[in-house]
Design a protein around this motif. Structure first.
Motif, PDB file in Angstrom:
ATOM      1  N   ASP A 135     -43.248  -2.027  19.933  1.00 13.25           N
ATOM      2  CA  ASP A 135     -43.913  -1.326  18.848  1.00 13.25           C
ATOM      3  C   ASP A 135     -45.413  -1.612  18.951  1.00 13.25           C
ATOM      4  O   ASP A 135     -45.811  -2.783  18.935  1.00 13.25           O
ATOM      5  CB  ASP A 135     -43.338  -1.836  17.521  1.00 13.25           C
ATOM      6  N   PRO A 136     -46.244  -0.562  19.087  1.00 13.28           N
ATOM      7  CA  PRO A 136     -47.665  -0.814  19.347  1.00 13.28           C
ATOM      8  C   PRO A 136     -48.376  -1.544  18.193  1.00 13.28           C
ATOM      9  O   PRO A 136     -49.312  -2.285  18.435  1.00 13.28           O
ATOM     10  CB  PRO A 136     -48.257   0.584  19.548  1.00 13.28           C
ATOM     11  N   LEU A 137     -47.918  -1.350  16.965  1.00 13.33           N
ATOM     12  CA  LEU A 137     -48.623  -1.985  15.836  1.00 13.33           C
ATOM     13  C   LEU A 137     -48.358  -3.489  15.777  1.00 13.33           C
ATOM     14  O   LEU A 137     -49.294  -4.284  15.704  1.00 13.33           O
ATOM     15  CB  LEU A 137     -48.199  -1.317  14.513  1.00 13.33           C
ATOM     16  N   THR A 138     -47.102  -3.854  15.821  1.00 11.10           N
ATOM     17  CA  THR A 138     -46.766  -5.267  15.580  1.00 11.10           C
ATOM     18  C   THR A 138     -46.512  -6.064  16.862  1.00 11.10           C
ATOM     19  O   THR A 138     -46.493  -7.296  16.818  1.00 11.10           O
ATOM     20  CB  THR A 138     -45.477  -5.359  14.736  1.00 11.10           C
ATOM     21  N   GLY A 139     -46.303  -5.358  17.970  1.00  8.76           N
ATOM     22  CA  GLY A 139     -45.976  -6.064  19.214  1.00  8.76           C
ATOM     23  C   GLY A 139     -44.519  -6.504  19.267  1.00  8.76           C
ATOM     24  O   GLY A 139     -44.074  -7.108  20.246  1.00  8.76           O
ATOM     25  N   LEU A 140     -43.766  -6.215  18.219  1.00  9.69           N
ATOM     26  CA  LEU A 140     -42.329  -6.551  18.234  1.00  9.69           C
ATOM     27  C   LEU A 140     -41.611  -5.530  19.115  1.00  9.69           C
ATOM     28  O   LEU A 140     -42.168  -4.481  19.433  1.00  9.69           O
ATOM     29  CB  LEU A 140     -41.741  -6.465  16.819  1.00  9.69           C
ATOM     30  N   VAL A 193     -46.708 -10.161   8.695  1.00 15.63           N
ATOM     31  CA  VAL A 193     -45.298 -10.462   8.381  1.00 15.63           C
ATOM     32  C   VAL A 193     -44.482 -10.544   9.677  1.00 15.63           C
ATOM     33  O   VAL A 193     -43.647 -11.434   9.840  1.00 15.63           O
ATOM     34  CB  VAL A 193     -44.717  -9.411   7.410  1.00 15.63           C
ATOM     35  N   ALA A 194     -44.785  -9.627  10.614  1.00 12.18           N
ATOM     36  CA  ALA A 194     -44.069  -9.650  11.898  1.00 12.18           C
ATOM     37  C   ALA A 194     -44.279 -10.988  12.603  1.00 12.18           C
ATOM     38  O   ALA A 194     -43.338 -11.591  13.121  1.00 12.18           O
ATOM     39  CB  ALA A 194     -44.558  -8.501  12.781  1.00 12.18           C
ATOM     40  N   GLN A 195     -45.535 -11.459  12.598  1.00 10.77           N
ATOM     41  CA  GLN A 195     -45.832 -12.760  13.248  1.00 10.77           C
ATOM     42  C   GLN A 195     -45.070 -13.885  12.563  1.00 10.77           C
ATOM     43  O   GLN A 195     -44.505 -14.764  13.213  1.00 10.77           O
ATOM     44  CB  GLN A 195     -47.316 -13.088  13.121  1.00 10.77           C
ATOM     45  N   LEU A 196     -45.054 -13.841  11.228  1.00 15.14           N
ATOM     46  CA  LEU A 196     -44.376 -14.911  10.492  1.00 15.14           C
ATOM     47  C   LEU A 196     -42.879 -14.908  10.808  1.00 15.14           C
ATOM     48  O   LEU A 196     -42.270 -15.954  10.976  1.00 15.14           O
ATOM     49  CB  LEU A 196     -44.605 -14.756   8.985  1.00 15.14           C
ATOM     50  N   LEU A 197     -42.306 -13.699  10.906  1.00 20.51           N
ATOM     51  CA  LEU A 197     -40.865 -13.621  11.226  1.00 20.51           C
ATOM     52  C   LEU A 197     -40.586 -14.248  12.583  1.00 20.51           C
ATOM     53  O   LEU A 197     -39.565 -14.897  12.780  1.00 20.51           O
ATOM     54  CB  LEU A 197     -40.391 -12.166  11.242  1.00 20.51           C
ATOM     55  N   GLN A 198     -41.525 -14.033  13.513  1.00 17.18           N
ATOM     56  CA  GLN A 198     -41.300 -14.592  14.856  1.00 17.18           C
ATOM     57  C   GLN A 198     -41.291 -16.113  14.834  1.00 17.18           C
ATOM     58  O   GLN A 198     -40.611 -16.731  15.631  1.00 17.18           O
ATOM     59  CB  GLN A 198     -42.350 -14.067  15.831  1.00 17.18           C
ATOM     60  N   ALA A 205     -32.949 -16.624  22.685  1.00 18.44           N
ATOM     61  CA  ALA A 205     -32.180 -15.377  22.621  1.00 18.44           C
ATOM     62  C   ALA A 205     -32.464 -14.579  21.346  1.00 18.44           C
ATOM     63  O   ALA A 205     -32.064 -13.419  21.239  1.00 18.44           O
ATOM     64  CB  ALA A 205     -30.696 -15.690  22.712  1.00 18.44           C
ATOM     65  N   ASP A 206     -33.148 -15.158  20.372  1.00 20.39           N
ATOM     66  CA  ASP A 206     -33.424 -14.440  19.122  1.00 20.39           C
ATOM     67  C   ASP A 206     -34.346 -13.252  19.394  1.00 20.39           C
ATOM     68  O   ASP A 206     -35.239 -13.340  20.235  1.00 20.39           O
ATOM     69  CB  ASP A 206     -34.115 -15.367  18.115  1.00 20.39           C
ATOM     70  N   ALA A 207     -34.122 -12.161  18.684  1.00 20.25           N
ATOM     71  CA  ALA A 207     -34.996 -10.996  18.856  1.00 20.25           C
ATOM     72  C   ALA A 207     -35.445 -10.497  17.491  1.00 20.25           C
ATOM     73  O   ALA A 207     -34.641 -10.386  16.575  1.00 20.25           O
ATOM     74  CB  ALA A 207     -34.257  -9.896  19.598  1.00 20.25           C
ATOM     75  N   LEU A 216     -37.855  -4.365   9.304  1.00 17.55           N
ATOM     76  CA  LEU A 216     -37.800  -5.220  10.484  1.00 17.55           C
ATOM     77  C   LEU A 216     -36.382  -5.778  10.582  1.00 17.55           C
ATOM     78  O   LEU A 216     -35.617  -5.678   9.616  1.00 17.55           O
ATOM     79  CB  LEU A 216     -38.821  -6.350  10.344  1.00 17.55           C
ATOM     80  N   ALA A 217     -36.056  -6.331  11.739  1.00 21.02           N
ATOM     81  CA  ALA A 217     -34.700  -6.883  11.886  1.00 21.02           C
ATOM     82  C   ALA A 217     -34.717  -8.072  12.814  1.00 21.02           C
ATOM     83  O   ALA A 217     -35.563  -8.161  13.710  1.00 21.02           O
ATOM     84  CB  ALA A 217     -33.763  -5.807  12.440  1.00 21.02           C
ATOM     85  N   LEU A 218     -33.811  -8.984  12.570  1.00 21.34           N
ATOM     86  CA  LEU A 218     -33.662 -10.138  13.451  1.00 21.34           C
ATOM     87  C   LEU A 218     -32.235 -10.166  13.993  1.00 21.34           C
ATOM     88  O   LEU A 218     -31.283 -10.095  13.212  1.00 21.34           O
ATOM     89  CB  LEU A 218     -33.903 -11.454  12.705  1.00 21.34           C
ATOM     90  N   ILE A 219     -32.129 -10.268  15.314  1.00 25.06           N
ATOM     91  CA  ILE A 219     -30.817 -10.441  15.947  1.00 25.06           C
ATOM     92  C   ILE A 219     -30.743 -11.910  16.351  1.00 25.06           C
ATOM     93  O   ILE A 219     -31.602 -12.398  17.085  1.00 25.06           O
ATOM     94  CB  ILE A 219     -30.683  -9.546  17.199  1.00 25.06           C
ATOM     95  N   LEU A 220     -29.739 -12.598  15.829  1.00 21.53           N
ATOM     96  CA  LEU A 220     -29.627 -14.037  16.108  1.00 21.53           C
ATOM     97  C   LEU A 220     -28.296 -14.325  16.807  1.00 21.53           C
ATOM     98  O   LEU A 220     -27.270 -14.528  16.138  1.00 21.53           O
ATOM     99  CB  LEU A 220     -29.707 -14.837  14.797  1.00 21.53           C
ATOM    100  N   PRO A 221     -28.296 -14.302  18.155  1.00 25.27           N
ATOM    101  CA  PRO A 221     -27.048 -14.597  18.866  1.00 25.27           C
ATOM    102  C   PRO A 221     -26.630 -16.053  18.652  1.00 25.27           C
ATOM    103  O   PRO A 221     -27.459 -16.885  18.267  1.00 25.27           O
ATOM    104  CB  PRO A 221     -27.413 -14.350  20.335  1.00 25.27           C
ATOM    105  N   HIS A 222     -25.373 -16.337  18.881  1.00 25.57           N
ATOM    106  CA  HIS A 222     -24.790 -17.691  18.742  1.00 25.57           C
ATOM    107  C   HIS A 222     -25.036 -18.275  17.354  1.00 25.57           C
ATOM    108  O   HIS A 222     -25.185 -19.481  17.213  1.00 25.57           O
ATOM    109  CB  HIS A 222     -25.367 -18.684  19.776  1.00 25.57           C
ATOM    110  N   THR A 223     -25.161 -17.441  16.335  1.00 25.14           N
ATOM    111  CA  THR A 223     -25.515 -17.966  15.013  1.00 25.14           C
ATOM    112  C   THR A 223     -24.478 -17.546  13.976  1.00 25.14           C
ATOM    113  O   THR A 223     -24.358 -16.355  13.687  1.00 25.14           O
ATOM    114  CB  THR A 223     -26.913 -17.437  14.601  1.00 25.14           C
ATOM    115  N   PRO A 224     -23.758 -18.511  13.399  1.00 20.01           N
ATOM    116  CA  PRO A 224     -22.788 -18.152  12.355  1.00 20.01           C
ATOM    117  C   PRO A 224     -23.501 -17.906  11.020  1.00 20.01           C
ATOM    118  O   PRO A 224     -24.723 -18.101  10.914  1.00 20.01           O
ATOM    119  CB  PRO A 224     -21.900 -19.401  12.271  1.00 20.01           C
ATOM    120  N   ALA A 225     -22.725 -17.519   9.995  1.00 20.64           N
ATOM    121  CA  ALA A 225     -23.318 -17.150   8.703  1.00 20.64           C
ATOM    122  C   ALA A 225     -24.199 -18.263   8.134  1.00 20.64           C
ATOM    123  O   ALA A 225     -25.302 -18.001   7.641  1.00 20.64           O
ATOM    124  CB  ALA A 225     -22.207 -16.804   7.725  1.00 20.64           C
TER     125      ALA A 225
END
Ligand code: GH3
Ligand code: MG
Length: 466
Positions: A135-140, A193-198, A205-207, A216-225
């Motif tokens: 994403d050109p604005l946030t770099g995410l 906010v994007a930077q803070l989320l990172q 492996a987090d994205a 925005l969204a966070l994908i957290l592999p190997h992570t239970p609830a």
């Protein structure tokens, strides 16, 4: 940075010539045949391959075809070194995936120039592809890449029966932010906010993705609830600490987000019959519903939505099996256990925060410097927040007291507000006392305020009159 070039040539003399000719650029890795080449590639994917067309035991064209179809090497240019000439041979070579031919014996300057050209082309291609995925604005990573990552990670999670958490994030009252500060400032705020989320999702492996305007969204592999909840809570705290001003937010005086969390739990949700697409759809829907609940129940919070087939975990599945879920007066244990997925540590953190943050609901010193309207708004926001925190913790009575105080504030009913604020304080004192009675103490309990604050404040500022 030095380039990583792999030469594949069966002739040791030719290999030595290549090493010498490439010396001004780099020292190449060498392989004498296909199997040595595969070993080198397994160690590290090179930036470029120089491949002899007449290898012992293999035809160079066949090896080139095999290398080209290897997903790891999709972006690695392959240059043929050949003593053969002829149009049909060149066509076959290019069709097998090579990008260029250099005739043997190579001349040093020509070899280096062609290698450099291909390395530069490969770099530009990679950058272009990255642009396409960023994403050109946030770099995410952008929506397209998010879809790919989620699909791949879900497939992996299903295969290895690992959990995965998905958090959807939406900025609260962002339209009002733009209205107040302008679209440019809105863009800057999104980037921040994007930077803070990172900083909140730091495993390799987090994205973190931007999947829509201010979503925005966070994908957290190997992570239970339980882990997903910790990340969600960290995001809320990080934004609170960052305190990016948002004058027109209806929730706080700074920028906040609402979060929807859903998890793929190996024991129940992962069924080998279910397609990855169906798993992804279900997970996305649950996270979206949780986000919508977080918005509806007051914003600036996270809501977790468990899987349809997933039973509520019984207390013994708590991360700290031996430590009982603390019994705190005013908190519905079953509800809090369910909402926080048995995450005892998070529960304790949130109770401590609640008692600390609302120890002094009316904050007389703060109100002393405020205009009446500002004081009313500030008080309304604190009530709103208290209601939300109480809701998350299953403190149902406290939640309804805060809701009652909100109504009284709307109706400018000073007497009712005073009564309700006093009751809220009494109720929180009881909670505090019941925490103090726990042994061992689960956390540092904030001190009880010495003076009851509302009377002084209401008299001085008339905060209840909008
Ligand atoms: P809610 O708390 O319910 O999410 O309220 P909201 O105002 O954040 O949500 P709404 O969907 O009403 O408005 C979203 C706003 O986000 C409107 C839009 O202008 C703004 N927005 C979306 N993308 C961008 C962007 O790239 N830059 C800026 N500055 N604003 C954006
Ligand atoms: Mg929004």
């Amino acid at each position: 940075m030095e380039h990583d070039i792999l030469t594949i040539d069966g002739d040791p003399i030719m290999t030595q010539i290549l090493i010498e000719q490439l010396a001004p650029l780099t020292r190449p890795r060498v392989a004498a045949n296909a199997s040595e080449a595969m070993k080198q590639i397994a160690r590290r994917v090179p930036d470029l391959i120089l491949l002899d067309t007449e290898l012992p035991g293999t035809h160079g064209i066949d090896l080139c075809r095999a290398l080209h179809s290897d997903a790891r090497l999709a972006h690695v240019p392959i240059i043929f070194l050949t003593a053969q000439t002829g149009e049909s041979f060149e066509i076959e070579g290019l069709e097998s995936g090579a990008v260029d031919f250099i005739s043997k014996p190579p001349r040093g300057a020509v070899l280096r120039a062609r290698v450099k050209t291909q390395l530069e082309l490969a770099r530009l291609t990679r950058e272009l592809e990255l642009l396409n995925l960023t994403d050109p604005l946030t770099g995410l990573i952008n929506r397209r890449r998010y879809d790919e990552v989620l699909h791949n990670e879900l497939a992996r999670a299903r295969r290895s029966r690992e959990p995965l958490s998905l958090i959807l994030v939406d900025l609260d009252d962002f339209k009002l932010f733009n209205d107040q500060y302008g679209h440019g400032a809105g863009d800057e705020c999104l980037c921040k906010v994007a930077q803070l989320l990172q900083t909140c999702a730091r495993r390799p492996a987090d994205a973190v993705a931007r999947i829509g305007g201010e979503e925005l969204a966070l994908i957290l592999p190997h992570t239970p609830a339980a882990g997903g909840m910790e990340v969600a809570q960290t995001i809320l705290t990080t934004l609170e600490d960052a305190a990016l001003p948002h004058l027109r937010s209806q929730v706080a005086d700074h920028v906040t987000v609402s979060l929807g969390l859903a998890c793929l739990e190996p024991s129940s949700d992962i069924d080998t019959e279910t397609t990855v697409e169906a798993i992804g759809r279900d997970l996305g829907e649950r996270a979206a519903q949780a986000l919508s609940e977080a918005k509806d129940s007051g914003r600036a919070r996270f809501v977790y939505r468990s899987g349809r087939r997933r039973p509520v975990p019984p207390p013994e599945t708590s991360p700290e099996k031996d430590a009982p879920w603390p019994e705190i007066k005013g908190i519905d244990n079953e509800l809090s256990h369910q909402r926080l997925c048995g995450n005892r540590e998070l529960f304790i953190t949130l109770v401590a925060k609640l008692l600390d943050q609302f120890e002094d609901l009316v904050e007389p010193r703060k109100y002393a410097d405020m205009e009446e309207d500002e004081a009313t708004l500030h008080f309304a926001r604190r009530l709103f927040k208290l209601k939300g925190s109480a809701d998350t913790l299953g403190a149902t009575h406290l939640q309804s007291l805060a809701a009652g105080a909100e109504t009284a504030l709307r109706q400018a009913d000073d007497a009712q507000i005073a009564l309700l604020v006093r009751t809220i304080h009494e109720h929180m004192d009881e909670m505090r006392a019941s925490c103090e009675a726990l042994s061992p103490l689960p956390f540092q309990i904030p001190s009880t305020p010495t003076a009851f604050p509302l009377r002084a404040t209401a008299a001085g500022n008339n905060i209840a009159r909008p």
